[in-house]
Design a protein around this motif. Structure first.
Motif, PDB file in Angstrom:
ATOM      1  N   UNK A   2      80.564  40.283  58.357  1.00  0.00           N
ATOM      2  CA  UNK A   2      81.952  40.661  58.605  1.00  0.00           C
ATOM      3  C   UNK A   2      82.597  39.606  59.495  1.00  0.00           C
ATOM      4  N   UNK A   3      83.932  39.610  59.539  1.00  0.00           N
ATOM      5  CA  UNK A   3      84.654  38.664  60.393  1.00  0.00           C
ATOM      6  C   UNK A   3      85.650  39.407  61.268  1.00  0.00           C
ATOM      7  N   UNK A   4      85.935  38.816  62.405  1.00  0.00           N
ATOM      8  CA  UNK A   4      86.942  39.332  63.322  1.00  0.00           C
ATOM      9  C   UNK A   4      87.601  38.138  63.997  1.00  0.00           C
ATOM     10  N   UNK A   5      88.913  38.210  64.177  1.00  0.00           N
ATOM     11  CA  UNK A   5      89.655  37.150  64.856  1.00  0.00           C
ATOM     12  C   UNK A   5      90.314  37.751  66.096  1.00  0.00           C
ATOM     13  N   UNK A   6      90.179  37.063  67.219  1.00  0.00           N
ATOM     14  CA  UNK A   6      90.792  37.495  68.471  1.00  0.00           C
ATOM     15  C   UNK A   6      91.727  36.417  68.985  1.00  0.00           C
ATOM     16  N   UNK A   7      92.703  36.839  69.760  1.00  0.00           N
ATOM     17  CA  UNK A   7      93.594  35.937  70.486  1.00  0.00           C
ATOM     18  C   UNK A   7      93.395  36.205  71.969  1.00  0.00           C
ATOM     19  N   UNK A   8      93.111  35.147  72.710  1.00  0.00           N
ATOM     20  CA  UNK A   8      92.996  35.271  74.156  1.00  0.00           C
ATOM     21  C   UNK A   8      94.128  34.463  74.763  1.00  0.00           C
ATOM     22  N   UNK A   9      95.134  35.181  75.226  1.00  0.00           N
ATOM     23  CA  UNK A   9      96.313  34.534  75.785  1.00  0.00           C
ATOM     24  C   UNK A   9      95.983  33.898  77.126  1.00  0.00           C
ATOM     25  N   UNK A  10      96.470  32.688  77.317  1.00  0.00           N
ATOM     26  CA  UNK A  10      96.184  31.940  78.536  1.00  0.00           C
ATOM     27  C   UNK A  10      97.331  32.171  79.514  1.00  0.00           C
ATOM     28  N   UNK A  11      97.252  33.283  80.187  1.00  0.00           N
ATOM     29  CA  UNK A  11      98.223  33.596  81.225  1.00  0.00           C
ATOM     30  C   UNK A  11      97.559  34.563  82.188  1.00  0.00           C
ATOM     31  N   UNK A  12      97.963  34.494  83.437  1.00  0.00           N
ATOM     32  CA  UNK A  12      97.385  35.396  84.438  1.00  0.00           C
ATOM     33  C   UNK A  12      97.571  36.853  84.056  1.00  0.00           C
ATOM     34  N   UNK A  13      98.645  37.140  83.358  1.00  0.00           N
ATOM     35  CA  UNK A  13      98.979  38.506  83.014  1.00  0.00           C
ATOM     36  C   UNK A  13      98.033  39.099  81.961  1.00  0.00           C
ATOM     37  N   UNK A  14      97.600  38.291  80.983  1.00  0.00           N
ATOM     38  CA  UNK A  14      96.864  38.828  79.837  1.00  0.00           C
ATOM     39  C   UNK A  14      95.419  38.346  79.686  1.00  0.00           C
ATOM     40  N   UNK A  44     100.460  29.934  74.676  1.00  0.00           N
ATOM     41  CA  UNK A  44      99.176  29.271  74.490  1.00  0.00           C
ATOM     42  C   UNK A  44      98.072  30.328  74.454  1.00  0.00           C
ATOM     43  N   UNK A  45      97.143  30.179  73.507  1.00  0.00           N
ATOM     44  CA  UNK A  45      96.047  31.130  73.414  1.00  0.00           C
ATOM     45  C   UNK A  45      94.854  30.485  72.715  1.00  0.00           C
ATOM     46  N   UNK A  46      93.688  31.092  72.960  1.00  0.00           N
ATOM     47  CA  UNK A  46      92.479  30.731  72.226  1.00  0.00           C
ATOM     48  C   UNK A  46      92.406  31.635  71.013  1.00  0.00           C
ATOM     49  N   UNK A  47      92.231  31.048  69.857  1.00  0.00           N
ATOM     50  CA  UNK A  47      91.961  31.811  68.652  1.00  0.00           C
ATOM     51  C   UNK A  47      90.447  31.788  68.464  1.00  0.00           C
ATOM     52  N   UNK A  48      89.846  32.967  68.389  1.00  0.00           N
ATOM     53  CA  UNK A  48      88.390  33.072  68.298  1.00  0.00           C
ATOM     54  C   UNK A  48      88.034  33.760  66.991  1.00  0.00           C
ATOM     55  N   UNK A  49      87.291  33.070  66.153  1.00  0.00           N
ATOM     56  CA  UNK A  49      86.857  33.577  64.848  1.00  0.00           C
ATOM     57  C   UNK A  49      85.372  33.903  64.961  1.00  0.00           C
ATOM     58  N   UNK A  50      85.001  35.140  64.653  1.00  0.00           N
ATOM     59  CA  UNK A  50      83.617  35.596  64.825  1.00  0.00           C
ATOM     60  C   UNK A  50      83.080  36.148  63.506  1.00  0.00           C
ATOM     61  N   UNK A  51      81.924  35.641  63.096  1.00  0.00           N
ATOM     62  CA  UNK A  51      81.151  36.244  62.003  1.00  0.00           C
ATOM     63  C   UNK A  51      80.127  37.152  62.665  1.00  0.00           C
ATOM     64  N   UNK A  52      80.048  38.410  62.225  1.00  0.00           N
ATOM     65  CA  UNK A  52      79.154  39.344  62.888  1.00  0.00           C
ATOM     66  C   UNK A  52      78.558  40.325  61.895  1.00  0.00           C
ATOM     67  N   UNK A  53      77.605  41.085  62.370  1.00  0.00           N
ATOM     68  CA  UNK A  53      77.028  42.173  61.602  1.00  0.00           C
ATOM     69  C   UNK A  53      76.716  43.312  62.571  1.00  0.00           C
ATOM     70  N   UNK A  54      76.475  44.474  62.010  1.00  0.00           N
ATOM     71  CA  UNK A  54      76.109  45.611  62.851  1.00  0.00           C
ATOM     72  C   UNK A  54      74.837  45.255  63.606  1.00  0.00           C
ATOM     73  N   UNK A  55      74.691  45.774  64.819  1.00  0.00           N
ATOM     74  CA  UNK A  55      73.492  45.497  65.610  1.00  0.00           C
ATOM     75  C   UNK A  55      72.265  46.018  64.893  1.00  0.00           C
ATOM     76  N   UNK A  56      71.248  45.190  64.883  1.00  0.00           N
ATOM     77  CA  UNK A  56      69.971  45.632  64.338  1.00  0.00           C
ATOM     78  C   UNK A  56      69.284  46.477  65.401  1.00  0.00           C
TER      79      UNK A  56
END
Length: 146
Positions: A2-14, A44-56
């Motif tokens: 599976x895939x998931x994409x996250x955004x990590x905003x580069x600001x003190x607030x978020x 400005x933000x980090x875009x993080x793309x993750x390939x994952x699977x359910x925990x074994x």
């Protein structure tokens, strides 16, 4: 897979809350691959793309692990903060978000168990051969100077 994409905003607030969401996700799934890219624009933000699977199903492990900052003594919290400072500087040097280098749980475990050498680092849950080879000597140096 599976895939998931996250955004990590580069600001003190978020930034802290965005990182917490990603760290929670990382703790709940087996991560197969992860890539990140700094996106610069109006926000400005980090875009993080993750390939994952359910925990074994996890086999009972003898590796050392800590799950909360509350489990640290005052001295260990000082070491933990020094490790976080090192990680932040390393993330800037490598142009990667800090959690790609080490998760907070790993740094807390290192602060708690204070490994003396690379072999001791192998006993920390979640630290694989690659991370130890890449960052182990620097971690031991931070511990020696803390």
């Amino acid at each position: 897979m599976k895939v998931q994409v996250f955004r990590i905003r580069i600001s003190d607030e978020f930034q802290a809350s965005d990182e917490a969401v990603v760290n929670d996700f990382l703790s709940r799934y087996d991560i197969l691959n992860m890539n990140s890219e700094l996106i610069q624009g109006e926000i400005n933000y980090w875009s993080v793309f993750i390939n994952y699977q359910e925990k074994t199903k996890q086999v009972n492990s003898n590796k050392l692990n800590i799950n909360s900052e509350e489990e640290l003594s005052d001295e260990e919290k000082i070491i933990y903060n020094k490790l976080k400072e090192w990680r932040y500087e390393k993330s800037k040097e490598l142009n990667q978000p800090p959690y790609i280098i080490f998760h907070n749980i790993h740094l807390m475990s290192i602060a708690k168990f204070k490994p003396y050498n690379l072999q001791d680092l192998e006993q920390i849950n979640g630290l694989g051969e690659s991370k130890i080879r890449r960052f182990g000597a620097e971690i031991i140096e931070v511990l020696e100077n803390a």
